[in-house]
Design an enzyme around this catalytic site. Structure first.
Site, PDB file in Angstrom:
ATOM      1  N   GLN A 235       0.855  -1.251  -0.100  1.00 54.79           N
ATOM      2  CA  GLN A 235       0.051  -0.108  -0.197  1.00 54.79           C
ATOM      3  C   GLN A 235       0.832   1.385   0.039  1.00 54.79           C
ATOM      4  O   GLN A 235       1.912   1.203   0.292  1.00 54.79           O
ATOM      5  CB  GLN A 235      -0.918  -0.040   1.267  1.00 54.79           C
ATOM      6  CG  GLN A 235      -0.211  -0.035   2.656  1.00 54.79           C
ATOM      7  CD  GLN A 235      -1.015  -0.732   3.730  1.00 54.79           C
ATOM      8  OE1 GLN A 235      -2.064  -0.617   3.302  1.00 54.79           O
ATOM      9  NE2 GLN A 235      -0.394  -0.805   4.975  1.00 54.79           N
ATOM     10  N   HIS A 265     -12.745   3.847  17.566  1.00 57.82           N
ATOM     11  CA  HIS A 265     -12.033   2.685  18.421  1.00 57.82           C
ATOM     12  C   HIS A 265     -12.664   2.190  19.668  1.00 57.82           C
ATOM     13  O   HIS A 265     -12.563   1.036  19.995  1.00 57.82           O
ATOM     14  CB  HIS A 265     -10.527   2.984  18.532  1.00 57.82           C
ATOM     15  CG  HIS A 265      -9.537   2.996  17.087  1.00 57.82           C
ATOM     16  ND1 HIS A 265      -9.421   4.240  16.478  1.00 57.82           N
ATOM     17  CD2 HIS A 265      -9.482   1.959  16.288  1.00 57.82           C
ATOM     18  CE1 HIS A 265      -8.866   3.723  15.279  1.00 57.82           C
ATOM     19  NE2 HIS A 265      -8.792   2.360  15.357  1.00 57.82           N
ATOM     20  N   ASP A 343      -0.171 -12.641   6.676  1.00 57.82           N
ATOM     21  CA  ASP A 343      -1.555 -12.533   6.108  1.00 57.82           C
ATOM     22  C   ASP A 343      -2.455 -13.251   7.169  1.00 57.82           C
ATOM     23  O   ASP A 343      -2.146 -14.171   7.530  1.00 57.82           O
ATOM     24  CB  ASP A 343      -1.390 -13.406   4.988  1.00 57.82           C
ATOM     25  CG  ASP A 343      -3.033 -13.500   4.210  1.00 57.82           C
ATOM     26  OD1 ASP A 343      -3.748 -14.170   4.829  1.00 57.82           O
ATOM     27  OD2 ASP A 343      -3.084 -12.454   3.458  1.00 57.82           O
ATOM     28  N   ALA A 344      -3.334 -12.497   7.699  1.00 55.70           N
ATOM     29  CA  ALA A 344      -4.217 -12.994   8.803  1.00 55.70           C
ATOM     30  C   ALA A 344      -4.859 -14.222   8.351  1.00 55.70           C
ATOM     31  O   ALA A 344      -5.058 -15.225   9.251  1.00 55.70           O
ATOM     32  CB  ALA A 344      -5.656 -11.872   9.225  1.00 55.70           C
ATOM     33  N   ASP A 361     -10.257  -5.721  12.347  1.00 47.13           N
ATOM     34  CA  ASP A 361     -10.068  -4.383  12.083  1.00 47.13           C
ATOM     35  C   ASP A 361      -9.413  -4.226  10.508  1.00 47.13           C
ATOM     36  O   ASP A 361      -8.434  -3.567  10.458  1.00 47.13           O
ATOM     37  CB  ASP A 361      -9.386  -3.579  12.896  1.00 47.13           C
ATOM     38  CG  ASP A 361      -9.760  -1.989  12.928  1.00 47.13           C
ATOM     39  OD1 ASP A 361     -10.560  -1.542  12.147  1.00 47.13           O
ATOM     40  OD2 ASP A 361      -8.943  -1.279  13.451  1.00 47.13           O
TER      41      ASP A 361
END
Length: 499
Positions: A235, A265, A343-344, A361
Site C-alpha cells: 500500500q 475505536h 496474512d491474517a 479491523d
C-alpha cells in the site's frame, strides 16, 4: 555482439513487464479492485504487444536504427508513465482510465515491436532454430527476474514513479549500446546518439527529482499538508495535517482522523470486551496503527494481545515514529503486546491458539485481496480460534451508505454458526459506521466500562444496537470465497454515494 543482443532481450523483457506491473499496481492503489485492474491492464498490454509484433513487418530497412528509436520511445514513455498517471489522477481524475489504458496500449505496442526487430538483428549470427529458442529463453528469464524484484525490492524501496524511471534508463542504456554495436552500419549514428543522450538526461532528471514530482501531485490530491509518506509492497501510506487534525490514508482511502478516531475505536472494542471481565487473551487482526490495542490495554486483567497485520511498514511506523506513538499511547511498547506481520487468513489457518476476544479491523472490502477476509471461509477459521464463551467484533463498513454490504457481513457470520449482534456509531470523519459482534452466546450490553472513555458509555451502548428504518436489516446472500459477492455490492453502493 551475439551475447550483447541476447542480454538486450533480457533487459527489454524486464522493462516491458515492469511497466505492466507498475500500471496495474498504481491503478489498484488509486482506484481499487486489484483483480480488475491487473486483469484489464494485462489484457490490453498483451493485445498491444500482438499489434506491435504485426506492425514490425512494415519495418523494411534500417532495422538497427528503428530498434534504437523504439527503445528510446519505450524508455521515455514507460519511464514517465507512473508519474503521468499519478499526476492525471491528482489533477484530472475523470480521464484517468483513458490515460491508463492509452499508455498501456502504447507501451505494449512498442514492446511488441522490440523482440521481432532483435530477432532480425540476430538472424545472420544464429540459426533460426537456435535463434527462436535463445531469444525466448532470455525474454522469459527477464520477465521472471522483474516479477521477483518488483514486489520484493523495487516497489517497497523505490516506489512506483522511481521504479518506472529506472527501467526507462535501462531502455536508454540498451539503445546506447546498440548504437555502439552497430556503429559501422548506422550512418545516422550521431543523430541517434544525440537522441539517446536527450532521453537519458530527461530520465535521469526525473529519477533525481521523483520525490518532488510525487510530492507535488500528492499535495494536490490530499490538499492538506503531507507530513509522512511511505510506499510498501502492499500500500501507499500517507499522513496529512490540517491544524491539529492528522489523517491517515492507505492507497488514498481515509483510515482515521485524529480528531474523532477515539469514537471509532472505543465503539470497536468496548461494547464487546467490557462483557468479558474474565478475558485474558486478545487477538487483533489488522489494526496496524495500534489504536484498537490502545483501547484493549485499558483492561488491566488482559495478559496478552497478539496483533497480526500484513504490512511490517505500518506496524513499524506506529511503533517508532514519535507522532504516531502518541496516537496509540505507545501501545506497541507494552510487554503484553506481540506484533506479527503475516496474512491474517494464512495465520489463522496455520495456528491453533485460542482467544477470549478477537478484534477484526480490516480495511473495507474494496478488492478481492481484502474481500477474502469477509468470507464465510475466513469466519469459520475465526470461529475455531474463539474460546467457548469468547466473542469477536468485526468492523463492517457503513450501514447507512453500504446497507447491503453491512448486513451481508452479519449474515455471513451467522452462516458459520455464530450469533451476530450488529450495532453502529457516528464517527464524523466517516459518517454512520457499523460493527458486528459475534459469539456463541446471546449478547447482553455491559453495565461497567473502563474509566476515562470519551464516547462510549454504559447507558448509551443499548441504543447502538437499535437501527432506524433506513439502516434496518435487509436480506442478503452469503459472501463466499469462490465468488466474493460482497466486493461487487460494496463497490456499487459506494459508487452511488460518491455520485
Amino acid at each position: 555482439m551475439r551475447f550483447a543482443l541476447l542480454l538486450s532481450v533480457f533487459i527489454v523483457a524486464s522493462c516491458g513487464l515492469a511497466y505492466e506491473l507498475i500500471a496495474g499496481a498504481l491503478s489498484s492503489y488509486l482506484i481499487g479492485d486489484s483483480v480488475l485492474q491487473f486483469s484489464t491492464v494485462i489484457g490490453v498490454y498483451l493485445f498491444a504487444m500482438g499489434c506491435g509484433s504485426w506492425l514490425s513487418r512494415f519495418v523494411l530497412n534500417g532495422v538497427a536504427a528503428r530498434f534504437v528509436q523504439i527503445e528510446l520511445l519505450v524508455g521515455l514513455i514507460g519511464g514517465y508513465s507512473a508519474a503521468v498517471l499519478f499526476w492525471v489522477y491528482a489533477f484530472l481524475t475523470a480521464p484517468f482510465k483513458l490515460v491508463l489504458y492509452g499508455l498501456v496500449f502504447l507501451i505494449g505496442a512498442l514492446v511488441g515491436l522490440e523482440i521481432p526487430l532483435v530477432m532480425r538483428l540476430l538472424e545472420k549470427q544464429i540459426q533460426f532454430r537456435d535463434l527462436v529458442s535463445q531469444v525466448l529463453t532470455f525474454d522469459y528469464l527477464g520477465a521472471l527476474a522483474v516479477s521477483l524484484l518488483f514486489p520484493l525490492l523495487l516497489a517497497p524501496h523505490l516506489g512506483m514513479v522511481r521504479s518506472a524511471l529506472l527501467f526507462g534508463l535501462l531502455n536508454a542504456v540498451v539503445a546506447s549500446w546498440t548504437i555502439w554495436l552497430f556503429r559501422v552500419q548506422l550512418p545516422e549514428r550521431r543523430a541517434l546518439a544525440g537522441q539517446a543522450m536527450v532521453v537519458t538526461v530527461l530520465l535521469l532528471a526525473g529519477f533525481i527529482g521523483s520525490d518532488k514530482l510525487t510530492a507535488f501531485a500528492e499535495t494536490s490530491l490530499y490538499q492538506d499538508e503531507i507530513v509522512l509518506t511511505e510506499t510498501t509492497p502492499y500500500q501507499r501510506i500517507v499522513m496529512t495535517r490540517w491544524k491539529d487534525d492528522y489523517r491517515l490514508f492507505l492507497n488514498g482511502n481515509l483510515q482515521f482522523s485524529s480528531r474523532d478516531e477515539y469514537r471509532y475505536h472505543e465503539a470497536l472494542v468496548h461494547p464487546g470486551l467490557a462483557t468479558l471481565p474474565w478475558a485474558r487473551r486478545v487477538l487483533v487482526l489488522g489494526g496496524g496503527d495500534g489504536l484498537a490495542v490502545r483501547e484493549i490495554l485499558k483492561y488491566p486483567q488482559i495478559e496478552s494481545v497478539t496483533l497480526v497485520d500484513l504490512d511490517p511498514a505500518m506496524t513499524r511506523l506506529f511503533r517508532d515514529v514519535p507522532l504516531l506513538r502518541r496516537f496509540n499511547h505507545d501501545a506497541f511498547h507494552s510487554p503484553k503486546v506481540k506484533v506479527l506481520n503475516a496474512d491474517a487468513f494464512a495465520w489463522l489457518d496455520q495456528h491453533q491458539d485460542m482467544f477470549d476476544f478477537i478484534v477484526v479491523d480490516f480495511p473495507d472490502p474494496t478488492n478481492y485481496a481484502v474481500g477474502k477476509l469477509y468470507t464465510n471461509t475466513f469466519y469459520r477459521l475465526l470461529e475455531h480460534h474463539l474460546n467457548v464463551r469468547g466473542r469477536a467484533v468485526i468492523q463492517s463498513t457503513s450501514p447507512l451508505y453500504a446497507r447491503q454490504s453491512f448486513w451481508m457481513v452479519a449474515n455471513t457470520l451467522q452462516s458459520v454458526g455464530l450469533q451476530a449482534a450488529a450495532y453502529h456509531a457516528l464517527v464524523p470523519a466517516f459518517g454512520e459506521w457499523g460493527y458486528v459482534l459475534a459469539g456463541r452466546e446471546p449478547y447482553r450490553p455491559p453495565t461497567r466500562l473502563p474509566a476515562g472513555l470519551r464516547f462510549v458509555s454504559a447507558q448509551q451502548i443499548g441504543g447502538m444496537f437499535e437501527f432506524p428504518p433506513d439502516m434496518a436489516r435487509v436480506d442478503t446472500g452469503i459472501n463466499r470465497l469462490n465468488d466474493q459477492t460482497l466486493v461487487r455490492i460494496f463497490d456499487e453502493e459506494w459508487r452511488r454515494v460518491i455520485r
